[in-house]
Write a protein that holds these residues in place. Sequence first.
Motif, PDB file in Angstrom:
ATOM      1  N   THR A   1       0.833  -1.212   0.115  1.00 26.33           N
ATOM      2  CA  THR A   1       0.151  -0.029   0.036  1.00 26.33           C
ATOM      3  C   THR A   1       0.822   1.233   0.006  1.00 26.33           C
ATOM      4  O   THR A   1       0.504   2.241  -0.748  1.00 26.33           O
ATOM      5  CB  THR A   1      -0.796  -0.034   1.327  1.00 26.33           C
ATOM      6  OG1 THR A   1      -1.726  -1.208   1.155  1.00 26.33           O
ATOM      7  CG2 THR A   1      -1.704   1.266   1.190  1.00 26.33           C
ATOM      8  N   TYR A  61      -6.060  -0.509  -0.843  1.00 28.35           N
ATOM      9  CA  TYR A  61      -6.679  -0.688   0.523  1.00 28.35           C
ATOM     10  C   TYR A  61      -5.816  -2.264   1.171  1.00 28.35           C
ATOM     11  O   TYR A  61      -6.351  -3.128   0.690  1.00 28.35           O
ATOM     12  CB  TYR A  61      -7.874  -0.798   0.700  1.00 28.35           C
ATOM     13  CG  TYR A  61      -8.556  -0.402   2.009  1.00 28.35           C
ATOM     14  CD1 TYR A  61      -9.325   0.670   2.236  1.00 28.35           C
ATOM     15  CD2 TYR A  61      -8.909  -1.621   3.027  1.00 28.35           C
ATOM     16  CE1 TYR A  61      -9.872   0.908   3.340  1.00 28.35           C
ATOM     17  CE2 TYR A  61      -9.486  -1.061   4.091  1.00 28.35           C
ATOM     18  CZ  TYR A  61     -10.063  -0.038   4.320  1.00 28.35           C
ATOM     19  OH  TYR A  61     -10.586   0.243   5.431  1.00 28.35           O
ATOM     20  N   VAL A 103      -4.255  -7.316  -0.813  1.00 24.32           N
ATOM     21  CA  VAL A 103      -4.676  -5.658  -0.723  1.00 24.32           C
ATOM     22  C   VAL A 103      -5.903  -5.693  -1.785  1.00 24.32           C
ATOM     23  O   VAL A 103      -6.047  -6.292  -2.756  1.00 24.32           O
ATOM     24  CB  VAL A 103      -3.645  -4.943  -1.732  1.00 24.32           C
ATOM     25  CG1 VAL A 103      -2.205  -4.833  -0.615  1.00 24.32           C
ATOM     26  CG2 VAL A 103      -3.184  -5.402  -2.921  1.00 24.32           C
TER      27      VAL A 103
END
Length: 425
Positions: free
Chosen positions: A360, A371, A382
């Motif tokens: 990230t 995210y 992610v």
Amino acid sequence: MLPVVSHATGVYVFDEAGKEYLDGCSGAVNVNLGHGVEDITKRMHDQIDKVCFTYRTQFRSRPLEQLTEHLKQLAPGEVSEVVYGNSGSDAIETALRLVTLLNARSYRPFKSTVLTEEPSYHGMTAGALAASGHPLRREHLTPLLANQATVAKVRPKNGALRADVEDWEEAIERIGPANLAAVIIEPVGGASSGAAPADRETLRRLRELADEHRFVLVADEVMSGLGRTGTWFASQHAGIAPDVTVVGKGMSSGYAPISATLISPSVADQFDVPVSSLLFGHTMAGAPLAAAAGLAVVEYSRSEQIPQKAARAGERLRQSLEDVTGRHPLVTGVRGVGLQLALGLHSDPDRFPGTSADLTRAAREEGLLLYPAGIGPRWESVLVTPPLTISDRELDDLAVRLDRALLRLAPGAARTTGAALPATV
């Protein structure tokens, strides 16, 4: 230190230093239509000039009435009542209170256990957090979670990402069907599982068991609802209609706080008064400004056929992510449905440099917002969940920035095999 945001348009966000970021996670997987959509902001301005707030016991509002009709038309199955809130968390709380009241008023106080899954995430308020299978977010908060005794968890076995039919059946038998008030499930997982979808047969079996044992089947569609998975609601992929459906993030696309709990006749008809008269809400719930924003978002989504666009964009994005998987050994695979996707990551730091948090951060350096997801090594991932309005060119841009972020983490680890990514966008 985080940058200071300046402005945003479409799928791009800019900070005060002038740096551009492609919003590859739609904020918190809620900015479904992108930033600065004039069709929506104009209608919000029009509503501001009329009235922003009235209390629900004093006035109705046309935007809220119209929004309710849209939700009833789009929801899987029939909806009798819609109860509004400000967030997904308090909409889950509404569902929990609804189930509790249902059994109390029917003289079934023993039917009080709520069964949820680990991993899952249902919100940050006390009841919703207690019902969440997310140990990290519950850490040190147990004294606040007063309903622990009435929440049970089902956990997937044998290294699976989601519980299967056998897991659910065993959990229901362990609790005792006579004691089970509700099952809450995410048809497609969010940040806790890294977008892992529930098997469609599992959802169908839960629908059968709910009918057989008279517990309430609650679908948490706070993240997946209103188009993100390529249908209006993720439960529609399995062809089921939950008793209660909870929506939130996609309902306003980040333009104003609003959520809703959609209640079927099978539940609402068991009360002798309107459910909304029993479930006391929050001051701002369903206020005219938020309702106008939600109405504008839903009408825009219908007119622009947003679920269909999400399905098509999801196919293209999945292919790009699978190409990335072939190039970078840190990535284990792609999972999810529509534009609710995630990259699974290896969690062995000795062999594969980088965690979801590391990726990230590297993506941010490359101007890409992702995210971090997963409650443990099995689910390390992610989320890659851009706005549902993203264009093909912007999808290619996302893939290039993601590839660069992975190279930043492990410059020497990239494979020369795998499909080539666009050199420029």
